[in-house]
Design an enzyme around this catalytic site. Structure first.
Site, PDB file in Angstrom:
ATOM      1  N   ASP A  59      -4.899   6.667   2.447  1.00 31.52           N
ATOM      2  CA  ASP A  59      -5.280   5.385   1.874  1.00 31.52           C
ATOM      3  C   ASP A  59      -6.776   5.242   2.141  1.00 31.52           C
ATOM      4  O   ASP A  59      -7.259   5.563   3.243  1.00 31.52           O
ATOM      5  CB  ASP A  59      -4.497   4.272   2.580  1.00 31.52           C
ATOM      6  CG  ASP A  59      -4.650   2.941   1.872  1.00 31.52           C
ATOM      7  OD1 ASP A  59      -5.792   2.460   1.736  1.00 31.52           O
ATOM      8  OD2 ASP A  59      -3.630   2.366   1.448  1.00 31.52           O
ATOM      9  N   HIS A  88       0.780  -1.246   0.000  1.00 34.76           N
ATOM     10  CA  HIS A  88       0.000   0.000   0.000  1.00 34.76           C
ATOM     11  C   HIS A  88       0.815   1.302   0.000  1.00 34.76           C
ATOM     12  O   HIS A  88       0.457   2.238  -0.712  1.00 34.76           O
ATOM     13  CB  HIS A  88      -0.983   0.003   1.178  1.00 34.76           C
ATOM     14  CG  HIS A  88      -2.219  -0.789   0.889  1.00 34.76           C
ATOM     15  ND1 HIS A  88      -3.492  -0.264   0.945  1.00 34.76           N
ATOM     16  CD2 HIS A  88      -2.371  -2.074   0.507  1.00 34.76           C
ATOM     17  CE1 HIS A  88      -4.369  -1.199   0.621  1.00 34.76           C
ATOM     18  NE2 HIS A  88      -3.709  -2.309   0.359  1.00 34.76           N
TER      19      HIS A  88
HETATM   20  C1  U2F Z   1      -1.824  -6.223  -1.933  1.00 33.04           C
HETATM   21  O1  U2F Z   1      -1.055  -6.735  -2.996  1.00 33.04           O
HETATM   22  P1  U2F Z   1       0.452  -7.178  -3.044  1.00 33.04           P
HETATM   23  O2  U2F Z   1       1.307  -6.161  -2.438  1.00 33.04           O
HETATM   24  O3  U2F Z   1       0.650  -8.545  -2.547  1.00 33.04           O
HETATM   25  O4  U2F Z   1       0.690  -7.273  -4.664  1.00 33.04           O
HETATM   26  P2  U2F Z   1       0.619  -6.203  -5.805  1.00 33.04           P
HETATM   27  O5  U2F Z   1      -0.509  -5.248  -5.680  1.00 33.04           O
HETATM   28  O6  U2F Z   1       0.690  -6.966  -7.042  1.00 33.04           O
HETATM   29  O7  U2F Z   1       1.954  -5.368  -5.611  1.00 33.04           O
HETATM   30  C2  U2F Z   1       3.202  -5.962  -5.566  1.00 33.04           C
HETATM   31  C3  U2F Z   1       4.210  -4.901  -5.967  1.00 33.04           C
HETATM   32  O8  U2F Z   1       5.510  -5.391  -5.647  1.00 33.04           O
HETATM   33  C4  U2F Z   1       6.355  -5.282  -6.786  1.00 33.04           C
HETATM   34  C5  U2F Z   1       5.424  -5.304  -7.979  1.00 33.04           C
HETATM   35  C6  U2F Z   1       4.181  -4.609  -7.462  1.00 33.04           C
HETATM   36  O9  U2F Z   1       4.303  -3.206  -7.674  1.00 33.04           O
HETATM   37  O10 U2F Z   1       6.048  -4.665  -9.084  1.00 33.04           O
HETATM   38  N1  U2F Z   1       7.291  -6.419  -6.837  1.00 33.04           N
HETATM   39  C7  U2F Z   1       8.542  -6.184  -7.311  1.00 33.04           C
HETATM   40  O11 U2F Z   1       8.902  -5.068  -7.693  1.00 33.04           O
HETATM   41  N2  U2F Z   1       9.422  -7.232  -7.344  1.00 33.04           N
HETATM   42  C8  U2F Z   1       9.064  -8.489  -6.961  1.00 33.04           C
HETATM   43  O12 U2F Z   1       9.939  -9.370  -7.023  1.00 33.04           O
HETATM   44  C9  U2F Z   1       7.754  -8.715  -6.493  1.00 33.04           C
HETATM   45  C10 U2F Z   1       6.881  -7.655  -6.461  1.00 33.04           C
HETATM   46  C11 U2F Z   1      -3.033  -7.131  -1.814  1.00 33.04           C
HETATM   47  F1  U2F Z   1      -2.611  -8.386  -1.420  1.00 33.04           F
HETATM   48  C12 U2F Z   1      -3.774  -7.193  -3.135  1.00 33.04           C
HETATM   49  O13 U2F Z   1      -4.888  -8.029  -3.008  1.00 33.04           O
HETATM   50  C13 U2F Z   1      -4.172  -5.772  -3.578  1.00 33.04           C
HETATM   51  O14 U2F Z   1      -4.729  -5.801  -4.862  1.00 33.04           O
HETATM   52  C14 U2F Z   1      -2.948  -4.859  -3.574  1.00 33.04           C
HETATM   53  C15 U2F Z   1      -3.287  -3.425  -3.892  1.00 33.04           C
HETATM   54  O15 U2F Z   1      -4.168  -2.916  -2.960  1.00 33.04           O
HETATM   55  O16 U2F Z   1      -2.279  -4.904  -2.315  1.00 33.04           O
END
Ligand code: U2F
Length: 459
Positions: A119, A20
């Site tokens: 947020d 977030h």
């Molecule tokens: C929560 O999501 P997450 O944080 O689990 O996953 P994403 O929304 O896909 O974001 C992951 C970010 O981490 C980065 C990637 C994304 O910007 O580019 N990243 C990276 O740079 N290198 C890596 O090896 C792995 C990831 C939640 F769980 C979800 O359900 C929601 O949709 C989301 C948004 O609110 O937040």
């Protein structure tokens, strides 16, 4: 974009968990580039602030200042292993912690806060803004559809009742005829109704329509039908994404574990990238099944892996290193990988940032959602936009993974998914141009809310 001269002080309240904080900081960077005289105080947990402000190269943005707030944990607290516990403690303390932080920042900067960006999860920011008689701009970090679901929470509860029948359709909601009750985030109908997250999301759904404007990390043309419905619910609904494309562009990660060089030696659209975001992890039997599918099918891959290496099939990591067919890394430069022409498919948990990054990279997705908005996002990718496929039966098996990989990488359907996604990619690129919708909405935020000439009528 207009360069506004306006000496406002904006407080930014962060939900400091999962991914977030990062899009919220990108959002603030984007506003601050248009309104360089505005001061932004960015309130989050110390740990999150220190890693974020190092990663997101904030040089040249002297008007954004991080402030650390209390995590709410009792002194004697020992982590029980339940990841929801620190969130619960944080939320209980947050209104008080943020107020204290704001008072400190106001004293230091010498300007009262004139606008609250938060947020969207932090529903109580609505009450804080009301008390302070200033605008509240909640920022939603996921897509249009989950946002709509939370705003329609009570209608859904009423329609679906307490039967818990997961096969009921959501056709009573405009644009949701392809969706089922089982796609809904937990806490909307029968599951975990009283959990802190469910309570927070419910309160959020009730407060958002009171916001001065709701901003979303998405672009309008991605989901016009739902965007139109959301415009009816809010005073103002602003599309400000995709944030990875909006200027100022996020800094490129220089350390990429050699992934980009390795990737560049492959055929176009041939490599699979695997990542389940910052929280989710495949259970051991699914992890083993995916590894076996990659190995047996000979699919080249990059796997951003957080977990226990012992869960891989015996010898998998050694063989992968020796034959050079894949790379398993603890963290990857995801956006750069997804923008590489050799990348063919993204195996994802359907986190919103990953979806946007895949769309702007032009890469179809294989979906293995876990919770929250992810099942709903998967259904959207599969049934509405037709740019992704779910894994057969909802869990990864060796044969299901092989089928999905073949479909995306070497079938007519895969090619069609790529063509459809390239249309969305173009929409996204148009949205951030000087005449695009995202730019227009950003300018409205700066000119009408942050640097507003007079009190807006909805206050
Ligand atoms: C929560 O999501 P997450 O944080 O689990 O996953 P994403 O929304 O896909 O974001 C992951 C970010 O981490 C980065 C990637 C994304 O910007 O580019 N990243 C990276 O740079 N290198 C890596 O090896 C792995 C990831 C939640 F769980 C979800 O359900 C929601 O949709 C989301 C948004 O609110 O937040």
């Amino acid at each position: 974009m207009s360069n506004k001269s306006c000496s406002q002080h904006v407080a930014v309240l962060v939900f400091p968990f999962a991914s977030h904080p990062s899009p919220l900081l990108l959002f603030v960077r984007m506003i601050s580039a248009v309104a360089p005289d505005v001061k932004f105080s960015f309130f989050s947990l110390a740990k999150s602030n220190s890693s974020l402000f190092t990663k997101c190269n904030i040089k040249g943005f002297d008007n954004i200042k991080p402030y650390d707030v209390w995590d709410g944990l009792p002194e004697s607290y020992v982590f029980s292993g339940n990841p929801l516990e620190p969130i619960d403690f944080f939320l209980k303390a947050a209104p008080g912690s943020f107020k204290k932080g704001i008072a400190e920042a106001e004293a230091e900067i010498g300007h009262k806060v004139g606008c609250l960006i938060s947020d969207a999860f932090l529903w109580f920011a609505c009450d804080m803004a009301e008390e302070m008689q200033i605008p509240w701009v909640p920022f939603w970090t996921s897509g249009q559809r989950p946002l709509f679901i939370h705003v329609a929470n009570d209608v859904i509860k009423e329609k679906l009742g307490a039967s818990g029948d997961k096969d009921q359709t959501l056709e009573f909601l405009p644009g949701f005829s392809a969706f089922l009750a089982s796609d809904l985030p937990g806490g909307i109908t029968t599951e975990n109704l009283g959990s802190p997250i469910a309570v927070m999301m419910h309160k959020m759904g009730l407060k958002l329509p009171k916001a001065t404007a709701v901003a979303i990390n998405s672009f309008q043309d991605l989901d016009l039908e739902v965007a139109f419905e959301l415009k009816k619910k809010f005073h103002k609904f602003l599309h400000v994404g995709p944030l990875t494309l909006t200027p100022p562009l996020p800094p490129k990660i220089s350390e990429d574990n050699g992934c980009l060089e390795w990737l560049g030696n492959h055929k176009p659209a041939s490599v699979a990238y695997i990542s389940f975001g910052s929280v989710a992890a495949l259970p051991p039997h699914e992890l083993a099944a995916l590894a076996e599918a990659l190995e047996e099918g000979g699919f080249p891959f990059i796997w951003s892996f957080r977990g226990n290496e012992k869960d891989f099939p015996e010898g998998f990591l050694e063989r992968t290193k020796q034959n050079g067919n894949g790379k398993v890394v603890p963290w990857a430069s995801q956006t750069q990988i997804l923008n590489n022409a050799c990348l063919g498919v993204f195996v994802t948990h359907c986190g919103w940032n990953s979806i946007l990054e895949s769309i702007t990279g032009g890469v179809p997705m294989i979906c293995r959602p876990f919770k929250a908005d992810q099942p709903l996002n998967m259904r959207t990718l599969e049934a509405v936009w037709k740019i992704g496929v779910g894994v057969e039966g909802g869990v990864v098996t060796k044969s299901g993974a092989m089928k999905a990989l073949q479909l995306c990488l070497s079938s007519k359907e895969g090619k069609e998914m790529r063509e459809r996604i390239s249309v969305f990619k173009e929409f996204a690129e148009e949205a951030v141009k000087s005449y695009g919708r995202t730019t227009e909405d950003l300018n409205a935020l700066v000119n009408e809310i942050i640097c507003r000439p007079s009190k807006p009528k909805w206050l």
